[in-house]
Write a protein that holds these residues in place. Structure first.
Motif, PDB file in Angstrom:
ATOM      1  N   MET A   1     -63.227 -40.739   5.602  1.00  5.34           N
ATOM      2  CA  MET A   1     -64.440 -41.522   5.348  1.00  5.34           C
ATOM      3  C   MET A   1     -64.550 -42.678   6.336  1.00  5.34           C
ATOM      4  O   MET A   1     -65.621 -42.953   6.878  1.00  5.34           O
ATOM      5  CB  MET A   1     -64.440 -42.044   3.912  1.00  5.34           C
ATOM      6  CG  MET A   1     -64.852 -40.995   2.906  1.00  5.34           C
ATOM      7  SD  MET A   1     -64.535 -41.494   1.207  1.00  5.34           S
ATOM      8  CE  MET A   1     -65.878 -42.614   0.927  1.00  5.34           C
TER       9      MET A   1
ATOM     10  N   PHE B   1     -67.514 -43.686   8.895  1.00  3.35           N
ATOM     11  CA  PHE B   1     -68.194 -44.982   8.977  1.00  3.35           C
ATOM     12  C   PHE B   1     -68.072 -45.569  10.377  1.00  3.35           C
ATOM     13  O   PHE B   1     -69.027 -46.128  10.928  1.00  3.35           O
ATOM     14  CB  PHE B   1     -67.625 -45.957   7.937  1.00  3.35           C
ATOM     15  CG  PHE B   1     -68.212 -45.745   6.568  1.00  3.35           C
ATOM     16  CD1 PHE B   1     -69.565 -45.949   6.342  1.00  3.35           C
ATOM     17  CD2 PHE B   1     -67.417 -45.334   5.505  1.00  3.35           C
ATOM     18  CE1 PHE B   1     -70.111 -45.745   5.078  1.00  3.35           C
ATOM     19  CE2 PHE B   1     -67.955 -45.119   4.248  1.00  3.35           C
ATOM     20  CZ  PHE B   1     -69.303 -45.328   4.036  1.00  3.35           C
TER      21      PHE B   1
ATOM     22  N   ILE C   1     -68.708 -38.431   5.770  1.00  4.06           N
ATOM     23  CA  ILE C   1     -68.473 -39.413   4.708  1.00  4.06           C
ATOM     24  C   ILE C   1     -68.674 -38.768   3.339  1.00  4.06           C
ATOM     25  O   ILE C   1     -67.841 -38.911   2.433  1.00  4.06           O
ATOM     26  CB  ILE C   1     -69.419 -40.621   4.876  1.00  4.06           C
ATOM     27  CG1 ILE C   1     -69.097 -41.364   6.172  1.00  4.06           C
ATOM     28  CG2 ILE C   1     -69.314 -41.558   3.681  1.00  4.06           C
ATOM     29  CD1 ILE C   1     -70.147 -42.350   6.605  1.00  4.06           C
TER      30      ILE C   1
END
Lengths: 147, 502
Positions: free
Chosen positions: A17, A21, A52
């Motif tokens: 994740m 980002f 994500i």
């Protein structure tokens, strides 16, 4: 009901994740364009968002998973990665032969039953083979000794 | 061009001293790597890629392809003799092969796996000769929308059909797509995700990535572990290889079924030989009159999966060569190798590179024949390879990875890339994230982006273009079906847990 988080699983999903980002943050500089004429930012942003989201699903699932990850064994990891790193950094500076000897000794030292004598012989053999195939045969610009 | 003149051309291309030599080198390396547990064909191909830069495209392809199918033959040796799969595709073979060896029938098992591998390979090559040119011709009418949808199906299949959690496969494939974004965008010329590093402007190096993910990561996992218990190794004598009439009678039907399953799975983009072998085994267990014999040395338990995995490896060339869409991660690396040689596999492949296609096909026949000869009389040599200790093998492999990667661009930066992907691969393996989909995503990434953007340019931004075209819609439907099939159960579980939590 309280479920215990599976920490390594959660960590891995979070790492994916975080990568998503990060990629999204960098992509803010790339023009997005329109759907008809996409800029270089369109696809990276879409992929980052997908990464994500999918990693978030894995993170949610990880709650139910039993502890699966085996504990990493540090010694082989450090010696092998260290050996390759040394080879990459040294090969242009001190030459092909010394860096190969360091690499082979580092990698052999983590194996059960390795002896200095056998490892040095192996290093010598590999230096000779590497010299014949890659330096003489394929002509890669490395010198056996020195930069 | 019809079959016969094609074959004639292929004979002319492949039966040269150079062609035969590199075919022999390829299948021998494949056999060697296949026999050794811990190093798979992907690592072997990645290690030999740099050498192929200096060869003609024909010889390079013959050799690389030989490594892939050679490994399928070799992998069963360790499965049978040591209960350790030489490659992941032969893991199933150990289920019944090892019990056979314990009953003193190792020789028969080795003979049967060789013969059935050969049979599976032959079936798939015949299909390749028949289907690939036709598929290629059909694909001439494909536009970017179709290509996008087929590639998407390939990626979805690679992610969800990997052994393990399908969701983790999806994460892995998407991470691969993201890695593919590094470097220059071909449409606009913008450099993306280079972090100001000059070497990253051309994108990440495929060879370095593959060697890290499949070579270094595997060695990190196995290094420092005790050697294989080779004292249990039996000597296999030639006389013991011969199966009885009963063995043969029990072999041929499963071999045909296995070859069929393997060819079908191989043709699907994204599904590889490991899945084919598992399915073939499951099928035999289902059709058997007495399923309890399985796991105790049933001969069907080795003949079906062995026919299937080799058939699948050969059939994977159909989508790879006809559409440019790799059947599995190994094919993705081969595709990368072809692109390095300036050959883009796409429909025009057959009109532009007719000679290469038929040359490759003929080399498959030769290579499979060579493997038959290499396997049966020389089985003792391969068994002895299993006794090479890790303390000699692993340092040597790491060394060849380093020099091999260095020689691609004569640049130590690529070796650093190997380290990064070695660590990533090691961690992913530890947490059961499949690494092969990552590579698939990486290789297909640039193509899929290009086709996506081009399709929408032609349709003036109308997203329905992917559904309006029937072939594209069919592939999209398949992808959606796969995702639903595999994600639904876990979603339902999550939903019920949430319900319980509140």
């Amino acid at each position: 009901m309280k479920t215990k988080w599976n920490r390594p699983e959660l960590l891995a999903a979070s790492a994916f994740m975080a990568t998503g980002f990060g990629a999204l943050w960098i992509a803010r500089d790339y023009p997005v364009g329109t759907v008809t004429r996409m800029g270089p930012g369109f696809v990276p942003i879409a992929i980052s968002v997908l990464l994500i989201l999918s990693a978030a699903v894995v993170a949610m699932q990880s709650r139910s998973l039993p502890a699966s990850a085996t504990r990493p064994r540090l010694k082989p990891f450090v010696f092998i990665i260290g050996g390759i790193l040394a080879w990459a950094l040294l090969v242009d500076r001190v030459g092909f032969v010394p860096s190969t000897v360091i690499l082979v000794l580092a990698c052999a030292s983590v194996e059960i039953g390795s002896t200095w004598r056998a490892s040095l012989l192996l290093a010598g053999g590999l230096c000779a083979a590497g010299y014949a195939i890659f330096i003489r045969g394929l002509g890669i610009p490395l010198s056996p000794f020195g930069g | 061009m019809d079959l016969l003149s094609g074959l004639a051309l292929g004979v002319e291309m492949a039966i040269t001293w150079e062609g035969l030599l590199f075919c022999l080198i390829g299948v021998s390396i494949g056999m060697f790597i296949g026999v050794l547990p811990g190093i798979g064909p992907l690592a072997a191909v990645a290690m030999t890629l740099p050498i192929t830069y200096h060869l003609q495209p024909m010889s390079a392809l013959i050799m690389l392809a030989g490594i892939f199918y050679g490994a399928q033959y070799g992998g069963s040796t360790a499965s049978i003799l040591l209960n350790l799969p030489g490659t992941s595709t032969t893991a199933v073979t150990a289920l019944d092969g090892y019990p056979m060896a314990k009953q003193g029938r190792a020789g028969v098992a080795l003979f049967i796996t060789t013969i059935t591998s050969f049979f599976g390979g032959c079936v798939a090559i015949i299909l390749l000769m028949g289907f690939a040119p036709a598929l290629g011709k059909m694909a001439l009418s494909f536009s970017s929308a179709e290509y996008f949808s087929i590639m998407l199906l390939g990626l979805v299949a690679a992610a969800t059909m990997a052994i393990g959690s399908p969701m983790k496969g999806i994460v892995s494939v998407i991470a691969g797509l993201l890695l593919a974004m590094v470097g220059m965008d071909t449409t606009s010329g913008t450099v993306r995700y280079s972090f100001g590093i000059l070497e990253l402007q051309d994108g990440l190096n495929l060879v370095a990535m593959a060697m890290g993910l499949f070579g270094v990561a595997e060695i990190l996992k196995n290094a420092g572990q005790p050697d294989r218990p080779t004292d249990k190794l039996q000597k296999v004598r030639l006389r013991e290889l011969l199966p009885t009439r009963d063995d043969l009678r029990q072999t041929w039907k499963p071999a045909i079924r296995g070859a069929g399953i393997g060819s079908f799975i191989g043709m699907l983009p994204g599904a590889g030989p490991t899945l084919a072998a598992f399915l073939a085994y499951a099928m035999e267990k289902r059709v058997a009159r007495d399923p309890s014999r399985f796991g105790k040395g049933a001969i069907e338990g080795i003949s079906a999966p062995e026919a299937a995995n080799n058939a699948s490896t050969q059939a994977a060339f159909i989508p790879t060569l006809a559409l440019g869409i790799p059947g599995d991660a190994s094919m993705a690396v081969l595709l990368g190798a072809m692109m390095i040689h300036g050959i883009t596999p796409r429909p025009e492949f057959f009109t532009v590179h007719t000679d290469l296609f038929w040359g490759l096909v003929v080399s498959f026949w030769i290579g499979n024949l060579m493997l038959l000869v290499l396997n049966i009389p020389l089985i003792g040599v391969w068994v002895r390879i299993l006794t090479i200790p890790q303390r000699l093998l692993f340092p040597a492999v790491i060394f060849f990875i380093c020099v091999g990667v260095y020689s691609v661009n004569n640049n130590p930066f690529d070796v650093l890339t190997v380290i990064v992907f070695g660590v990533i691969g090691y961690l992913m393996n530890m947490l059961n994230y499949p690494t092969a989909p990552l590579l698939m995503g990486f290789i297909l990434g640039p193509m899929i982006e290009q086709h996506f953007r081009r399709a929408l340019l032609f349709s003036r931004g109308d997203l329905w273009t992917f559904v309006d075209r029937p072939i594209s819609a069919a592939f999209l439907a398949c992808s959606a079906g796969l995702v639903l099939l595999l994600v639904l159960p876990s979603l339902r579980r999550t939903a019920s847990r949430l319900k319980r939590a509140f």
